[in-house]
Design a protein around this motif. Structure first.
Motif, PDB file in Angstrom:
ATOM      1  N   SER A 157      -4.812  10.994 -10.834  1.00  0.00           N
ATOM      2  CA  SER A 157      -4.677  10.427  -9.490  1.00  0.00           C
ATOM      3  C   SER A 157      -6.047  10.173  -8.866  1.00  0.00           C
ATOM      4  CB  SER A 157      -3.851  11.373  -8.613  1.00  0.00           C
ATOM      5  OG  SER A 157      -3.792  10.910  -7.299  1.00  0.00           O
ATOM      6  N   ILE A 161       2.057   1.938  -3.612  1.00  0.00           N
ATOM      7  CA  ILE A 161       0.965   2.464  -4.438  1.00  0.00           C
ATOM      8  C   ILE A 161       0.634   3.895  -4.008  1.00  0.00           C
ATOM      9  CG2 ILE A 161      -1.449   2.164  -5.125  1.00  0.00           C
ATOM     10  CD1 ILE A 161       0.586   0.076  -6.247  1.00  0.00           C
ATOM     11  N   LYS A 162       0.627   4.133  -2.701  1.00  0.00           N
ATOM     12  CA  LYS A 162       0.335   5.475  -2.194  1.00  0.00           C
ATOM     13  C   LYS A 162       1.378   6.480  -2.703  1.00  0.00           C
ATOM     14  CE  LYS A 162      -0.375   8.063   2.056  1.00  0.00           C
ATOM     15  NZ  LYS A 162      -0.339   8.057   3.508  1.00  0.00           N
ATOM     16  N   GLU A 163       2.633   6.095  -2.668  1.00  0.00           N
ATOM     17  CA  GLU A 163       3.704   6.971  -3.162  1.00  0.00           C
ATOM     18  C   GLU A 163       3.555   7.217  -4.670  1.00  0.00           C
ATOM     19  OE1 GLU A 163       8.518   6.824  -3.728  1.00  0.00           O
ATOM     20  OE2 GLU A 163       7.655   5.778  -2.009  1.00  0.00           O
ATOM     21  N   LYS A 205      -7.607   6.628  -7.637  1.00  0.00           N
ATOM     22  CA  LYS A 205      -8.100   6.444  -6.266  1.00  0.00           C
ATOM     23  C   LYS A 205      -9.546   5.968  -6.273  1.00  0.00           C
ATOM     24  CE  LYS A 205      -4.942   9.830  -4.288  1.00  0.00           C
ATOM     25  NZ  LYS A 205      -4.790  11.206  -3.793  1.00  0.00           N
ATOM     26  N   GLN A 223       0.823  -1.202   0.000  1.00  0.00           N
ATOM     27  CA  GLN A 223       0.000   0.000   0.000  1.00  0.00           C
ATOM     28  C   GLN A 223       0.861   1.257   0.000  1.00  0.00           C
ATOM     29  OE1 GLN A 223      -2.530  -0.655   3.372  1.00  0.00           O
ATOM     30  NE2 GLN A 223      -4.097  -1.667   2.134  1.00  0.00           N
ATOM     31  N   ASP A 224       2.013   1.224   0.680  1.00  0.00           N
ATOM     32  CA  ASP A 224       2.909   2.384   0.705  1.00  0.00           C
ATOM     33  C   ASP A 224       3.464   2.681  -0.686  1.00  0.00           C
ATOM     34  OD1 ASP A 224       2.511   2.632   3.429  1.00  0.00           O
ATOM     35  OD2 ASP A 224       4.337   1.555   3.963  1.00  0.00           O
ATOM     36  N   ASP A 270      -0.279  12.517  -8.697  1.00  0.00           N
ATOM     37  CA  ASP A 270      -1.075  13.679  -8.296  1.00  0.00           C
ATOM     38  C   ASP A 270      -0.315  14.984  -8.521  1.00  0.00           C
ATOM     39  OD1 ASP A 270      -3.596  14.623  -7.035  1.00  0.00           O
ATOM     40  OD2 ASP A 270      -2.216  15.388  -5.509  1.00  0.00           O
ATOM     41  N   ASP A 282     -11.004   2.570  -4.642  1.00  0.00           N
ATOM     42  CA  ASP A 282     -12.216   2.536  -3.800  1.00  0.00           C
ATOM     43  C   ASP A 282     -13.242   1.560  -4.378  1.00  0.00           C
ATOM     44  OD1 ASP A 282     -11.102   4.411  -2.117  1.00  0.00           O
ATOM     45  OD2 ASP A 282     -12.250   6.096  -2.942  1.00  0.00           O
ATOM     46  N   LEU A 296       0.762   7.161  -6.389  1.00  0.00           N
ATOM     47  CA  LEU A 296      -0.386   8.055  -6.572  1.00  0.00           C
ATOM     48  C   LEU A 296      -0.038   9.498  -6.207  1.00  0.00           C
ATOM     49  CD1 LEU A 296      -3.269   5.788  -5.258  1.00  0.00           C
ATOM     50  CD2 LEU A 296      -2.829   6.460  -7.624  1.00  0.00           C
ATOM     51  N   GLU A 297       0.800   9.691  -5.200  1.00  0.00           N
ATOM     52  CA  GLU A 297       1.236  11.050  -4.838  1.00  0.00           C
ATOM     53  C   GLU A 297       2.056  11.665  -5.966  1.00  0.00           C
ATOM     54  OE1 GLU A 297       3.240  10.594  -1.089  1.00  0.00           O
ATOM     55  OE2 GLU A 297       1.357  10.295   0.008  1.00  0.00           O
TER      56      GLU A 297
END
Length: 193
Positions: free
Chosen positions: A21, A6-8, A25, A3-4, A14, A29, A10-11
């Motif tokens: 982005s 993927i989160k990075e 997201k 998850q980290d 973004d 969801d 997406l940031e």
């Protein structure tokens, strides 16, 4: 850890293109709530739309005045113009093709949809990192003409003179279809060299 990563990604996406982005997201969801084929197909549609927006911005950012007749949704042609490495191009296109397949596949399941969303985020981040390294990305917020919707935008540098008579190059974004233009970045080089 997954998850980290993927989160990075997406940031980073973004920072370049917030709409892409947000679409990714939304796809994540959608995955978390999905347990039916139609819901996973929706994920494919969101990912496809994210690729279209992403490719359009990359196309404009490459800044070429080359005349190529391209459709607004022609992701593969836009990516080919930007990606020089054949292996990276094929990898990127395979992730995009999977999104197209998912949106129509009546037998799609969550694992494939999840893989597609995650690989899309990682592929987009990889492309951004490569293009930044090559110095081929702009900070422009315009990738479509706000008047006519065309992606046939070009960068034009025009010289203006300030109050003291110093030449100041100004960069404009101009639509080749309708003629709309706007000053984009102001100074393109320091006035006192």
């Amino acid at each position: 850890m997954q998850q980290d990563i993927i989160k990075e990604a997406l940031e980073n996406i973004d920072d370049y293109h917030p709409l892409v982005s947000r679409k990714l997201k939304l796809a994540i969801d959608q995955l978390e709530k999905s347990d039916e084929t139609e819901e996973w197909q929706q994920t494919g549609i969101l990912v496809r739309d994210a690729w279209i927006e992403f490719a359009q911005k990359l196309w404009v950012d490459r800044g070429s005045d080359e005349e190529v007749d391209i459709g607004a949704n022609d992701v593969k042609t836009m990516l080919r113009a930007v990606i020089r490495d054949d292996e990276i191009f094929r990898l990127t296109c395979s992730v995009f093709k999977l999104a197209l397949k998912i949106q129509h596949d009546r037998n799609v399941f969550g694992g494939i949809a999840r893989w597609c969303v995650f690989m899309t985020a990682l592929s987009m981040e990889m492309l951004l990192n490569l293009l930044r390294k090559q110095g081929e990305l702009s900070k422009s917020k315009y990738y479509k003409c706000p008047m006519c919707g065309s992606i046939k935008l070009s960068r034009v540098t025009k010289g203006v003179t300030d109050f003291d008579g110093f030449p100041i190059p100004m960069e404009y974004i101009e639509c080749k279809k309708c003629g709309w233009n706007i000053e984009e970045t102001g100074l393109t080089s320091p006035p006192f060299e």
